[in-house]
Design an enzyme around this catalytic site. Sequence first.
Site, PDB file in Angstrom:
ATOM      1  N   ASP A   1       3.416  10.235 -24.634  1.00 48.95           N
ATOM      2  CA  ASP A   1       4.790  10.497 -25.083  1.00 48.95           C
ATOM      3  C   ASP A   1       4.709  11.579 -26.151  1.00 48.95           C
ATOM      4  O   ASP A   1       3.621  12.075 -26.469  1.00 48.95           O
ATOM      5  CB  ASP A   1       5.458   9.215 -25.609  1.00 48.95           C
ATOM      6  CG  ASP A   1       6.962   9.226 -25.351  1.00 48.95           C
ATOM      7  OD1 ASP A   1       7.618  10.171 -25.811  1.00 48.95           O
ATOM      8  OD2 ASP A   1       7.458   8.318 -24.685  1.00 48.95           O
TER       9      ASP A   1
ATOM     10  N   HIS B   1       9.669  13.956 -22.855  1.00 45.07           N
ATOM     11  CA  HIS B   1       8.754  13.127 -23.656  1.00 45.07           C
ATOM     12  C   HIS B   1       7.330  13.698 -23.603  1.00 45.07           C
ATOM     13  O   HIS B   1       6.361  12.963 -23.491  1.00 45.07           O
ATOM     14  CB  HIS B   1       8.753  11.678 -23.151  1.00 45.07           C
ATOM     15  CG  HIS B   1      10.008  10.942 -23.498  1.00 45.07           C
ATOM     16  ND1 HIS B   1      10.189  10.302 -24.686  1.00 45.07           N
ATOM     17  CD2 HIS B   1      11.159  10.768 -22.796  1.00 45.07           C
ATOM     18  CE1 HIS B   1      11.408   9.739 -24.697  1.00 45.07           C
ATOM     19  NE2 HIS B   1      12.006  10.024 -23.574  1.00 45.07           N
TER      20      HIS B   1
ATOM     21  N   ASP C   1      12.461  10.092 -17.615  1.00 48.43           N
ATOM     22  CA  ASP C   1      13.620   9.617 -18.368  1.00 48.43           C
ATOM     23  C   ASP C   1      13.962  10.609 -19.475  1.00 48.43           C
ATOM     24  O   ASP C   1      13.116  11.382 -19.913  1.00 48.43           O
ATOM     25  CB  ASP C   1      13.321   8.241 -18.988  1.00 48.43           C
ATOM     26  CG  ASP C   1      12.078   8.280 -19.883  1.00 48.43           C
ATOM     27  OD1 ASP C   1      11.104   8.951 -19.495  1.00 48.43           O
ATOM     28  OD2 ASP C   1      12.092   7.658 -20.957  1.00 48.43           O
ATOM     29  N   GLU C   2      15.218  10.574 -19.888  1.00 50.10           N
ATOM     30  CA  GLU C   2      15.680  11.241 -21.106  1.00 50.10           C
ATOM     31  C   GLU C   2      15.197  12.696 -21.214  1.00 50.10           C
ATOM     32  O   GLU C   2      14.525  13.067 -22.173  1.00 50.10           O
ATOM     33  CB  GLU C   2      15.208  10.442 -22.327  1.00 50.10           C
ATOM     34  CG  GLU C   2      15.794   9.043 -22.339  1.00 50.10           C
ATOM     35  CD  GLU C   2      15.388   8.222 -23.545  1.00 50.10           C
ATOM     36  OE1 GLU C   2      16.212   7.457 -24.019  1.00 50.10           O
ATOM     37  OE2 GLU C   2      14.225   8.332 -23.999  1.00 50.10           O
TER      38      GLU C   2
ATOM     39  N   TRP D   1      16.646   0.598 -16.392  1.00 53.09           N
ATOM     40  CA  TRP D   1      16.654   0.284 -17.831  1.00 53.09           C
ATOM     41  C   TRP D   1      17.991   0.527 -18.512  1.00 53.09           C
ATOM     42  O   TRP D   1      18.342  -0.119 -19.470  1.00 53.09           O
ATOM     43  CB  TRP D   1      15.561   1.071 -18.558  1.00 53.09           C
ATOM     44  CG  TRP D   1      15.828   2.548 -18.744  1.00 53.09           C
ATOM     45  CD1 TRP D   1      15.701   3.523 -17.795  1.00 53.09           C
ATOM     46  CD2 TRP D   1      16.260   3.211 -19.935  1.00 53.09           C
ATOM     47  NE1 TRP D   1      16.026   4.748 -18.327  1.00 53.09           N
ATOM     48  CE2 TRP D   1      16.368   4.590 -19.637  1.00 53.09           C
ATOM     49  CE3 TRP D   1      16.557   2.760 -21.225  1.00 53.09           C
ATOM     50  CZ2 TRP D   1      16.777   5.535 -20.578  1.00 53.09           C
ATOM     51  CZ3 TRP D   1      16.960   3.695 -22.174  1.00 53.09           C
ATOM     52  CH2 TRP D   1      17.061   5.076 -21.841  1.00 53.09           C
TER      53      TRP D   1
ATOM     54  N   TYR E   1      14.148  -5.166 -23.208  1.00 46.79           N
ATOM     55  CA  TYR E   1      13.409  -4.365 -24.188  1.00 46.79           C
ATOM     56  C   TYR E   1      13.176  -5.252 -25.408  1.00 46.79           C
ATOM     57  O   TYR E   1      14.073  -5.439 -26.242  1.00 46.79           O
ATOM     58  CB  TYR E   1      14.210  -3.123 -24.572  1.00 46.79           C
ATOM     59  CG  TYR E   1      14.055  -1.960 -23.616  1.00 46.79           C
ATOM     60  CD1 TYR E   1      13.556  -2.135 -22.319  1.00 46.79           C
ATOM     61  CD2 TYR E   1      14.410  -0.667 -23.996  1.00 46.79           C
ATOM     62  CE1 TYR E   1      13.423  -1.070 -21.446  1.00 46.79           C
ATOM     63  CE2 TYR E   1      14.281   0.406 -23.132  1.00 46.79           C
ATOM     64  CZ  TYR E   1      13.796   0.199 -21.863  1.00 46.79           C
ATOM     65  OH  TYR E   1      13.668   1.275 -21.010  1.00 46.79           O
TER      66      TYR E   1
ATOM     67  N   TRP F   1       8.760  -1.089 -26.401  1.00 48.18           N
ATOM     68  CA  TRP F   1       8.697   0.257 -26.981  1.00 48.18           C
ATOM     69  C   TRP F   1       8.225   0.105 -28.413  1.00 48.18           C
ATOM     70  O   TRP F   1       8.659  -0.808 -29.120  1.00 48.18           O
ATOM     71  CB  TRP F   1      10.066   0.937 -26.881  1.00 48.18           C
ATOM     72  CG  TRP F   1      10.426   1.155 -25.447  1.00 48.18           C
ATOM     73  CD1 TRP F   1      11.294   0.432 -24.698  1.00 48.18           C
ATOM     74  CD2 TRP F   1       9.859   2.130 -24.569  1.00 48.18           C
ATOM     75  NE1 TRP F   1      11.316   0.899 -23.414  1.00 48.18           N
ATOM     76  CE2 TRP F   1      10.447   1.953 -23.294  1.00 48.18           C
ATOM     77  CE3 TRP F   1       8.914   3.146 -24.711  1.00 48.18           C
ATOM     78  CZ2 TRP F   1      10.124   2.736 -22.189  1.00 48.18           C
ATOM     79  CZ3 TRP F   1       8.599   3.934 -23.614  1.00 48.18           C
ATOM     80  CH2 TRP F   1       9.200   3.733 -22.384  1.00 48.18           C
TER      81      TRP F   1
ATOM     82  N   GLU G   1       8.038   2.084 -31.305  1.00 49.74           N
ATOM     83  CA  GLU G   1       8.351   2.892 -32.487  1.00 49.74           C
ATOM     84  C   GLU G   1       8.098   2.125 -33.786  1.00 49.74           C
ATOM     85  O   GLU G   1       7.590   2.674 -34.757  1.00 49.74           O
ATOM     86  CB  GLU G   1       9.812   3.355 -32.454  1.00 49.74           C
ATOM     87  CG  GLU G   1      10.084   4.506 -31.510  1.00 49.74           C
ATOM     88  CD  GLU G   1      10.359   4.071 -30.089  1.00 49.74           C
ATOM     89  OE1 GLU G   1      10.068   2.895 -29.759  1.00 49.74           O
ATOM     90  OE2 GLU G   1      10.841   4.901 -29.301  1.00 49.74           O
TER      91      GLU G   1
HETATM   92  C1  ACM Z   1      13.384   4.587 -21.672  1.00 52.75           C
HETATM   93  O1  ACM Z   1      13.624   3.608 -22.380  1.00 52.75           O
HETATM   94  N1  ACM Z   1      13.566   5.811 -22.138  1.00 52.75           N
HETATM   95  C2  ACM Z   1      12.891   4.439 -20.326  1.00 52.75           C
END
Ligand code: ACM
Length: 732
Positions: free
Chosen positions: A161, A249, A308-309, A385, A412, A447, A449
Amino acid sequence: MKNLFLSLPFAAMALSAQAQQVNVIPQPVSVVAGKGICHFDCTHAAPVLQDECYGCITPATTIDTTLPHPDEYVLAITKKGVSIKAQSEAGVQYGRETLAQLQLQYGHHIPAMTITDWPRFEWRGLMLDCSRHFYTLEYLKKQVDILAHYKMNRLHLHLTDDQGWRIEIKRYPELTQQGAWREFNEQDSICLREYKDQPEFELDPRFIIHHEGKTLYGGYYTQEQLRDLVAYAEKKHVTIIPEIDMPGHTQAISALFPEFTATGEAKWGTVFSYPLSPAKEEVYTFLQNVLDEVMDIFPSHYIHIGADEVEKDTWKKSEACQALMKREGFETYEALQSYFVNRMHDYITSKGREMICWDDAIEGGDYKADDNAGALPSSTDIMYWRYWVGGVPQRVMEQGHHIIFTPGSPMYVAHSAPMYDVYHYDGFDKVPVEYEHLVRGGQVSLWAESMSNFRRADYCIYPRLVALSERLWTPADVMNWKSFKQRLDIEKLWLDAHDVRYAKTFATLNAMQQTDLEGQQMKVVFDSEFSDPDIRYTLDGSVPTASSLRYADEPICITKPVDMVAAIMIDGKAQEPMFRRHLEYHKAVGAKVEYTTRRWHESYKAAEVATFTDGKRGSLTGFGDGLWQGFTGSFEVIVDLGEAKDLSSFSMRFLQDIGPGVFMPGQVEVQLSADGTNYSDAITIKNDVPSDLRGCQLKDFETPLSTRAQYIKVNVRNTQGGFVFADEIVVK
Ligand code: ACM
């Protein structure tokens, strides 16, 4: 491992499977009690070291491929011994796991029974983000152990990422030599700040180094380590799924190879980093070289490429991207992203593998619609998601993709969704029959972070993952939340013995409000994650005490207006968050609502036509809570009370949250009618909430009435152009 049996004084005392809950998670499909008890010898174990004996039951095992379900097993415990017959090697292991849990419950004297069992879904997983924060190989192996214990079978590793590249690629050693290390970023700074008051935020010191005068955080897995992990997991029938996120990412790549972005810069855009360019051949060459090594390490049939994103602003500025779009006839940048995804798909499938993308990737086009230029091949699997975007699973399956469910809420687990929500997630049960074959299963995703060390990771994953194991394995009509909580109490001993730092203090009170139209009353049901909670409540708005009314596992019926406050009591004290709600069976509850101009936005349909009169008011939990209905323009509804009633007041609630573009309506007009044809002059209720007021705001647009009427016409003016969110028309 600590001695499990010593922590279980009651083990071996309960000797009949009859009328007795077997403490197995996930709950088996079928348990049939037999006659008698199977006594196990522990001839080579000293009596106190009973867990040495734990490993000495060796059931006779056979593979029988004619068993009807994939990975099915039949565990037969009789007076004479134990046998496992299974459809596959994985099935044998599942039988052994069940036996191990029975031993934990019964010790060396297990009542005779036959357990016939198989998984509901083939994909039962956990995702770990190793990029935002890093975890040791031992920690990953431990996740494999726990997954296997709960008959789960997928560990999805988010290996790359913006914040770090965690997998050695021999052809590009700089990816880990440099890309695996960072100076403390914003997320680390937050963790370091929180750490001052909360030791659980400690940044794992094993991943902090000092290099050339700099303090760096990071780490990576060598190929040898990852092969070791794959082999370890394979023995436990767990597949490791690698994810290499692209084309967004990817700052860990672009920091080293800025020429791969559309502008040649490795920068941060408005929300996300600059993605790789889909119009540069060298990008494909690089990624294919990386994937060659990834596929060599991971025999997994599935290879995840993220997708994604992706912030596409740099593509919009790029002549090469424009030329590619023109050449291919693409009208949208989402279709251009699909071009990239399609090329990766072709490469991955040419190697005999199957590609997975996050659900953002379906936005490029639709085979069924005319805009199919950017559609993805149906052989791409999609991980769902974006829970707040309506209809995603339906669209995914309409396009013929297999789907894996990990909706951000509740799956999540870095967020605070209660375990209850994971256990009860019903997305699987809502899949139309014709698409059921497309559902691979689901996973919880962590995730990282704010997961600055493994203890925090454990705390977020467990015991929610245990709840998910039952959701994904056990048929919905066999699942039982109450019994699950009791079984989990026993399983916590296993988690303790394996040093899993699961969350222990869930004093969250779950409240379900039902509207009983026939009985003209509200009903409230409470539940919590404790197996035997002390829930107390009041009806006058005061905080419950140890002598307040005790909730007794039956619906509380409300016929008169009340201000209910309910809480879980611990040591005589009401725990936050409490349930606080005004409950009233007002005159419009259950009334028919006609939408005369427009309907709701598909993504925010709440309870559709029942939303405004179901007796449940949207609250500050936000527009995504399933109670609020969203509109992108003005709208009008007519409420039919069923008969003429004396009315003393009208109110309708709206929500403002300007960050995502949700505003109060400019005004609400109310007209009344006895016959549905002739309406009174409009009463106009103006907005007085400033449109730049930040944070979540509620306003009840209300007016007194003194009339008798059956029909109420409500006209809502959307004057800001964003979303208007409305819930509950309250008529007294
Ligand atoms: C994601 O949570 N961006 C897959």
